[in-house]
Design a protein around this motif. Structure first.
Motif, PDB file in Angstrom:
ATOM      1  N   ARG A  52       0.831  -1.210   0.000  1.00  0.00           N
ATOM      2  CA  ARG A  52       0.000   0.000   0.000  1.00  0.00           C
ATOM      3  C   ARG A  52       0.865   1.259   0.000  1.00  0.00           C
ATOM      4  NH1 ARG A  52      -2.635  -2.806   4.126  1.00  0.00           N
ATOM      5  NH2 ARG A  52      -1.774  -1.337   5.659  1.00  0.00           N
ATOM      6  N   HIS A  53       1.948   1.214   0.736  1.00  0.00           N
ATOM      7  CA  HIS A  53       2.804   2.392   0.890  1.00  0.00           C
ATOM      8  C   HIS A  53       3.557   2.735  -0.390  1.00  0.00           C
ATOM      9  CE1 HIS A  53       5.364   5.251   3.067  1.00  0.00           C
ATOM     10  NE2 HIS A  53       6.421   4.704   2.479  1.00  0.00           N
ATOM     11  N   THR A  54       3.999   1.711  -1.112  1.00  0.00           N
ATOM     12  CA  THR A  54       4.840   1.934  -2.293  1.00  0.00           C
ATOM     13  C   THR A  54       4.115   1.709  -3.606  1.00  0.00           C
ATOM     14  OG1 THR A  54       5.627  -0.361  -2.413  1.00  0.00           O
ATOM     15  CG2 THR A  54       6.822   1.143  -0.940  1.00  0.00           C
ATOM     16  N   GLY A  55       2.987   1.014  -3.554  1.00  0.00           N
ATOM     17  CA  GLY A  55       2.282   0.682  -4.780  1.00  0.00           C
ATOM     18  C   GLY A  55       2.840  -0.532  -5.495  1.00  0.00           C
ATOM     19  N   ARG A  56       3.833  -1.181  -4.880  1.00  0.00           N
ATOM     20  CA  ARG A  56       4.435  -2.386  -5.466  1.00  0.00           C
ATOM     21  C   ARG A  56       4.660  -3.416  -4.360  1.00  0.00           C
ATOM     22  NH1 ARG A  56       9.509  -0.521  -9.094  1.00  0.00           N
ATOM     23  NH2 ARG A  56       9.206  -2.587  -9.995  1.00  0.00           N
ATOM     24  N   GLU A  57       4.499  -4.686  -4.706  1.00  0.00           N
ATOM     25  CA  GLU A  57       4.759  -5.736  -3.730  1.00  0.00           C
ATOM     26  C   GLU A  57       6.257  -5.835  -3.444  1.00  0.00           C
ATOM     27  OE1 GLU A  57       2.903  -9.543  -3.944  1.00  0.00           O
ATOM     28  OE2 GLU A  57       1.400  -8.828  -5.371  1.00  0.00           O
ATOM     29  N   PRO A  58       6.622  -6.036  -2.179  1.00  0.00           N
ATOM     30  CA  PRO A  58       8.039  -6.205  -1.870  1.00  0.00           C
ATOM     31  C   PRO A  58       8.526  -7.596  -2.256  1.00  0.00           C
ATOM     32  CG  PRO A  58       6.746  -6.549   0.107  1.00  0.00           C
ATOM     33  CD  PRO A  58       5.775  -6.124  -0.974  1.00  0.00           C
ATOM     34  N   ILE A  59       9.824  -7.728  -2.394  1.00  0.00           N
ATOM     35  CA  ILE A  59      10.444  -9.040  -2.546  1.00  0.00           C
ATOM     36  C   ILE A  59      10.573  -9.639  -1.144  1.00  0.00           C
ATOM     37  CG2 ILE A  59      12.508 -10.284  -3.286  1.00  0.00           C
ATOM     38  CD1 ILE A  59      10.901  -9.005  -5.563  1.00  0.00           C
ATOM     39  N   CYS A  60       9.993 -10.798  -0.937  1.00  0.00           N
ATOM     40  CA  CYS A  60      10.013 -11.428   0.389  1.00  0.00           C
ATOM     41  C   CYS A  60      11.072 -12.535   0.429  1.00  0.00           C
ATOM     42  CB  CYS A  60       8.649 -12.003   0.737  1.00  0.00           C
ATOM     43  SG  CYS A  60       7.377 -10.741   0.974  1.00  0.00           S
ATOM     44  N   THR A  61      11.861 -12.520   1.495  1.00  0.00           N
ATOM     45  CA  THR A  61      12.910 -13.522   1.650  1.00  0.00           C
ATOM     46  C   THR A  61      12.800 -14.172   3.021  1.00  0.00           C
ATOM     47  OG1 THR A  61      14.524 -11.985   2.629  1.00  0.00           O
ATOM     48  CG2 THR A  61      14.443 -12.119   0.224  1.00  0.00           C
ATOM     49  N   ARG A  62      13.478 -15.298   3.179  1.00  0.00           N
ATOM     50  CA  ARG A  62      13.590 -15.911   4.498  1.00  0.00           C
ATOM     51  C   ARG A  62      15.011 -16.438   4.658  1.00  0.00           C
ATOM     52  NH1 ARG A  62      10.683 -21.892   4.713  1.00  0.00           N
ATOM     53  NH2 ARG A  62      11.917 -22.920   3.106  1.00  0.00           N
ATOM     54  N   GLU A  63      15.439 -16.497   5.945  1.00  0.00           N
ATOM     55  CA  GLU A  63      16.793 -16.980   6.214  1.00  0.00           C
ATOM     56  C   GLU A  63      16.777 -18.039   7.310  1.00  0.00           C
ATOM     57  OE1 GLU A  63      20.010 -14.236   6.523  1.00  0.00           O
ATOM     58  OE2 GLU A  63      19.006 -12.743   5.297  1.00  0.00           O
ATOM     59  N   PRO A  64      17.638 -19.056   7.172  1.00  0.00           N
ATOM     60  CA  PRO A  64      18.399 -19.328   5.957  1.00  0.00           C
ATOM     61  C   PRO A  64      17.465 -19.757   4.834  1.00  0.00           C
ATOM     62  CG  PRO A  64      18.644 -21.138   7.510  1.00  0.00           C
ATOM     63  CD  PRO A  64      17.902 -20.067   8.232  1.00  0.00           C
ATOM     64  N   GLY A  65      17.824 -19.439   3.625  1.00  0.00           N
ATOM     65  CA  GLY A  65      17.010 -19.800   2.472  1.00  0.00           C
ATOM     66  C   GLY A  65      16.905 -18.639   1.504  1.00  0.00           C
ATOM     67  N   GLY A  66      15.932 -18.718   0.609  1.00  0.00           N
ATOM     68  CA  GLY A  66      15.663 -17.619  -0.300  1.00  0.00           C
ATOM     69  C   GLY A  66      16.201 -17.765  -1.708  1.00  0.00           C
ATOM     70  N   THR A  67      17.110 -18.724  -1.921  1.00  0.00           N
ATOM     71  CA  THR A  67      17.561 -19.083  -3.267  1.00  0.00           C
ATOM     72  C   THR A  67      17.608 -20.611  -3.302  1.00  0.00           C
ATOM     73  OG1 THR A  67      19.952 -19.346  -2.968  1.00  0.00           O
ATOM     74  CG2 THR A  67      19.120 -17.083  -3.181  1.00  0.00           C
ATOM     75  N   PRO A  68      17.645 -21.229  -4.485  1.00  0.00           N
ATOM     76  CA  PRO A  68      17.703 -22.701  -4.517  1.00  0.00           C
ATOM     77  C   PRO A  68      18.854 -23.271  -3.692  1.00  0.00           C
ATOM     78  CG  PRO A  68      17.136 -21.867  -6.682  1.00  0.00           C
ATOM     79  CD  PRO A  68      17.463 -20.654  -5.843  1.00  0.00           C
ATOM     80  N   LEU A  69      20.044 -22.675  -3.824  1.00  0.00           N
ATOM     81  CA  LEU A  69      21.194 -23.163  -3.061  1.00  0.00           C
ATOM     82  C   LEU A  69      20.994 -22.912  -1.567  1.00  0.00           C
ATOM     83  CD1 LEU A  69      24.036 -24.304  -2.796  1.00  0.00           C
ATOM     84  CD2 LEU A  69      24.931 -22.011  -3.299  1.00  0.00           C
TER      85      LEU A  69
END
Length: 209
Positions: free
Chosen positions: A32-49
């Motif tokens: 709502r604030h930016t008009g665009r969805e953020p990129i969501c990450t989690r740790e550890p993780g967030g990429t296939p490796l």
């Protein structure tokens, strides 16, 4: 720190603090604030490796128990991969990033909980080179309460099965670091979830972005 006007915001907390629902709330706020969805990450993780590394850290192997130092190094390997492959490119493109955990978790869990703070500081400095979130919301909860909530979700993973004093040390470290860093804000997560969410929104709405 972030580039352009994009921000890197992180949710932190012990098991059972309500990070997942807070991330969903924050996702909607940022959209709502930016008009665009953020990129969501989690740790550890967030990429296939990094997700494969997550499995090594989270799943106990009785035939080859993970030692504390290896746990720390694996988590930083996953973090470095996530930063280089996802977080920094997103920020450079003007996209906000919302993280479920980041370096504060390592300082609290591996540094405070495991007693490896010198190693954590050394690896953090080598891999992050000063990179940090613009804002971190730490959801604070007494470990006994948080673990009872986590147990209600189902089977606990390797980290969640640690002794209570491990989480007590981690919490003490979280609170100490939050007191020393204005970019880390503490939310009382022991409250009813509706009140927790109101407190989070009040904090966000009061920030001059």
């Amino acid at each position: 720190m972030s580039e352009n006007n994009a921000k890197f915001i992180v949710i932190e907390g012990l098991e059972g603090a309500g990070k997942s629902s807070a991330v969903a709330l924050m996702h909607d706020f940022i959209t709502r604030h930016t008009g665009r969805e953020p990129i969501c990450t989690r740790e550890p993780g967030g990429t296939p490796l990094a997700e494969r590394i997550r499995d090594l850290v989270k799943i106990a192997d009785p035939s080859d128990p993970l030692c504390d130092e290896a746990e720390c190094l694996l988590i930083y390997a996953a973090r470095a991969q996530l930063i280089h492959r996802v977080i920094k490119p997103a920020l450079a493109a003007g996209l906000w990033v919302l993280g479920d955990r980041h370096n504060l978790s390592s300082l609290a869990y591996q540094g405070g909980g495991r007693g490896l703070m010198p190693l954590v500081h050394a690896v953090s400095e080598a891999t992050l080179k000063g990179f940090k979130p613009d804002l971190t919301l730490y959801l604070d909860i007494p470990p006994a309460l948080g673990l009872s909530r986590a147990a209600g979700r189902g089977e606990l993973d390797r980290i969640e099965q640690q002794a209570l004093d491990f989480f007590e040390r981690a919490r003490a470290t979280y609170l100490q670091l939050a007191a020393e860093d204005d970019s880390i804000l503490v939310i009382d997560a022991s409250q009813e979830i509706g009140q927790v969410h109101k407190d989070i929104l009040a904090v966000l709405q009061g920030i001059q972005w």
